[in-house]
Design a protein around this motif. Structure first.
Motif, PDB file in Angstrom:
ATOM      1  N   GLU A  91       1.854  14.689   2.720  1.00  0.00           N
ATOM      2  CA  GLU A  91       0.510  14.087   1.940  1.00  0.00           C
ATOM      3  C   GLU A  91       0.182  12.809   2.067  1.00  0.00           C
ATOM      4  O   GLU A  91      -0.825  12.422   1.780  1.00  0.00           O
ATOM      5  CB  GLU A  91       1.377  14.427   0.251  1.00  0.00           C
ATOM      6  CG  GLU A  91       0.267  14.060  -0.721  1.00  0.00           C
ATOM      7  CD  GLU A  91       0.612  14.562  -2.235  1.00  0.00           C
ATOM      8  OE1 GLU A  91       0.000  14.012  -3.046  1.00  0.00           O
ATOM      9  OE2 GLU A  91       1.824  15.166  -2.235  1.00  0.00           O
ATOM     10  N   ILE A  92       1.095  11.795   2.560  1.00  0.00           N
ATOM     11  CA  ILE A  92       0.897  10.371   2.561  1.00  0.00           C
ATOM     12  C   ILE A  92       0.329  10.246   4.015  1.00  0.00           C
ATOM     13  O   ILE A  92       1.348   9.811   4.980  1.00  0.00           O
ATOM     14  CB  ILE A  92       1.726   9.574   2.245  1.00  0.00           C
ATOM     15  CG1 ILE A  92       1.909   9.784   0.555  1.00  0.00           C
ATOM     16  CG2 ILE A  92       1.419   8.022   2.367  1.00  0.00           C
ATOM     17  CD1 ILE A  92       3.550   9.044   0.034  1.00  0.00           C
ATOM     18  N   GLN A  93      -0.602  10.536   4.660  1.00  0.00           N
ATOM     19  CA  GLN A  93      -1.003  10.459   5.942  1.00  0.00           C
ATOM     20  C   GLN A  93      -0.870   8.966   6.705  1.00  0.00           C
ATOM     21  O   GLN A  93      -1.223   8.001   5.766  1.00  0.00           O
ATOM     22  CB  GLN A  93      -2.580  10.901   6.129  1.00  0.00           C
ATOM     23  CG  GLN A  93      -2.727  12.450   5.818  1.00  0.00           C
ATOM     24  CD  GLN A  93      -3.981  13.117   5.841  1.00  0.00           C
ATOM     25  OE1 GLN A  93      -5.042  12.146   6.362  1.00  0.00           O
ATOM     26  NE2 GLN A  93      -4.365  14.088   5.535  1.00  0.00           N
ATOM     27  N   LYS A 100       0.844  -1.179   0.028  1.00  0.00           N
ATOM     28  CA  LYS A 100       0.091   0.115  -0.117  1.00  0.00           C
ATOM     29  C   LYS A 100       0.871   1.239   0.094  1.00  0.00           C
ATOM     30  O   LYS A 100       0.420   2.277  -0.670  1.00  0.00           O
ATOM     31  CB  LYS A 100      -1.036   0.124   1.343  1.00  0.00           C
ATOM     32  CG  LYS A 100      -0.406   0.476   2.473  1.00  0.00           C
ATOM     33  CD  LYS A 100      -1.549   0.509   3.475  1.00  0.00           C
ATOM     34  CE  LYS A 100      -0.935   0.710   5.171  1.00  0.00           C
ATOM     35  NZ  LYS A 100      -1.967   0.934   5.957  1.00  0.00           N
ATOM     36  N   TRP A 101       1.896   1.185   0.968  1.00  0.00           N
ATOM     37  CA  TRP A 101       2.831   2.591   0.654  1.00  0.00           C
ATOM     38  C   TRP A 101       3.284   2.699  -0.657  1.00  0.00           C
ATOM     39  O   TRP A 101       3.557   3.917  -0.975  1.00  0.00           O
ATOM     40  CB  TRP A 101       3.754   2.295   1.676  1.00  0.00           C
ATOM     41  CG  TRP A 101       3.153   2.340   3.246  1.00  0.00           C
ATOM     42  CD1 TRP A 101       3.452   1.123   4.042  1.00  0.00           C
ATOM     43  CD2 TRP A 101       2.421   3.133   4.215  1.00  0.00           C
ATOM     44  NE1 TRP A 101       2.724   1.410   5.187  1.00  0.00           N
ATOM     45  CE2 TRP A 101       2.036   2.714   4.829  1.00  0.00           C
ATOM     46  CE3 TRP A 101       1.839   4.295   3.530  1.00  0.00           C
ATOM     47  CZ2 TRP A 101       1.208   3.360   6.089  1.00  0.00           C
ATOM     48  CZ3 TRP A 101       0.971   4.891   4.322  1.00  0.00           C
ATOM     49  CH2 TRP A 101       0.740   4.321   5.637  1.00  0.00           C
ATOM     50  N   ALA A 102       3.739   1.692  -1.291  1.00  0.00           N
ATOM     51  CA  ALA A 102       4.482   1.893  -2.468  1.00  0.00           C
ATOM     52  C   ALA A 102       3.443   2.700  -3.514  1.00  0.00           C
ATOM     53  O   ALA A 102       3.528   3.422  -4.187  1.00  0.00           O
ATOM     54  CB  ALA A 102       4.724   0.553  -3.209  1.00  0.00           C
ATOM     55  N   LEU A 103       2.330   2.005  -3.584  1.00  0.00           N
ATOM     56  CA  LEU A 103       1.368   2.830  -4.392  1.00  0.00           C
ATOM     57  C   LEU A 103       1.021   4.083  -4.040  1.00  0.00           C
ATOM     58  O   LEU A 103       0.649   4.908  -5.044  1.00  0.00           O
ATOM     59  CB  LEU A 103      -0.117   1.978  -4.494  1.00  0.00           C
ATOM     60  CG  LEU A 103      -0.364   0.752  -5.167  1.00  0.00           C
ATOM     61  CD1 LEU A 103      -1.821   0.021  -4.956  1.00  0.00           C
ATOM     62  CD2 LEU A 103      -0.128   1.280  -6.685  1.00  0.00           C
ATOM     63  N   LEU A 104       0.737   4.397  -2.663  1.00  0.00           N
ATOM     64  CA  LEU A 104       0.556   5.900  -2.246  1.00  0.00           C
ATOM     65  C   LEU A 104       1.910   6.894  -2.576  1.00  0.00           C
ATOM     66  O   LEU A 104       1.685   7.795  -3.069  1.00  0.00           O
ATOM     67  CB  LEU A 104       0.327   5.766  -1.020  1.00  0.00           C
ATOM     68  CG  LEU A 104      -0.966   5.246  -0.482  1.00  0.00           C
ATOM     69  CD1 LEU A 104      -1.168   5.093   1.064  1.00  0.00           C
ATOM     70  CD2 LEU A 104      -2.209   5.931  -1.068  1.00  0.00           C
ATOM     71  N   VAL A 105       3.036   6.287  -2.486  1.00  0.00           N
ATOM     72  CA  VAL A 105       4.010   7.172  -3.036  1.00  0.00           C
ATOM     73  C   VAL A 105       3.935   7.343  -4.607  1.00  0.00           C
ATOM     74  O   VAL A 105       4.198   8.257  -4.934  1.00  0.00           O
ATOM     75  CB  VAL A 105       5.539   6.500  -2.525  1.00  0.00           C
ATOM     76  CG1 VAL A 105       6.842   7.085  -3.044  1.00  0.00           C
ATOM     77  CG2 VAL A 105       5.531   6.416  -0.991  1.00  0.00           C
TER      78      VAL A 105
END
Length: 116
Positions: free
Chosen positions: A48-50, A26-31
């Motif tokens: 930006e990525i809460q 999930k973090w990769a997609l959000l970055v």
């Protein structure tokens, strides 16, 4: 109708699996999502990525950088200034992210109704 594909991520030995595992986080997609809108500094990504921790952001950016999706631009200034952006390879993934965003917008009522 059968489509002749070069990849099948369902096969254990398919090289596409490595990419699925990379962006399946999930973090990769959000970055990638944040960087799809332009270059960002570390602090901007944190804002930006809460919910992402500094450690997880750093690990995620490094993984994306090692795999050629993100570029690190060190301006070699004092104080240090570093920006991250999508590489050409990473930018080629923007259409997929846009399609995902469109799908999420369309199905938000069903998603909200899902059990927690």
């Amino acid at each position: 109708m059968t489509v002749n594909r070069k990849t099948n991520p369902c096969f254990k030995e398919c090289p596409s699996r490595r990419f699925i595992e990379l962006i399946g986080d999930k973090w990769a997609l959000l970055v990638l999502h944040a960087l799809a809108n332009g270059s960002r500094r570390n602090g901007e990504l944190m804002n930006e990525i809460q919910g992402i921790s500094q450690k997880m952001l750093t690990q995620t950016i490094r993984r994306l950088e090692i795999n050629g999706l993100v570029a690190r631009h060190d301006f070699k200034t004092i104080p240090p200034k570093v920006e991250y952006s999508l590489t050409e390879f990473g930018s080629s993934f923007k259409d997929v992210l846009n399609t995902l965003d469109d799908w999420l917008d369309l199905h938000i009522p069903e998603l909200v109704a899902l059990p927690a």
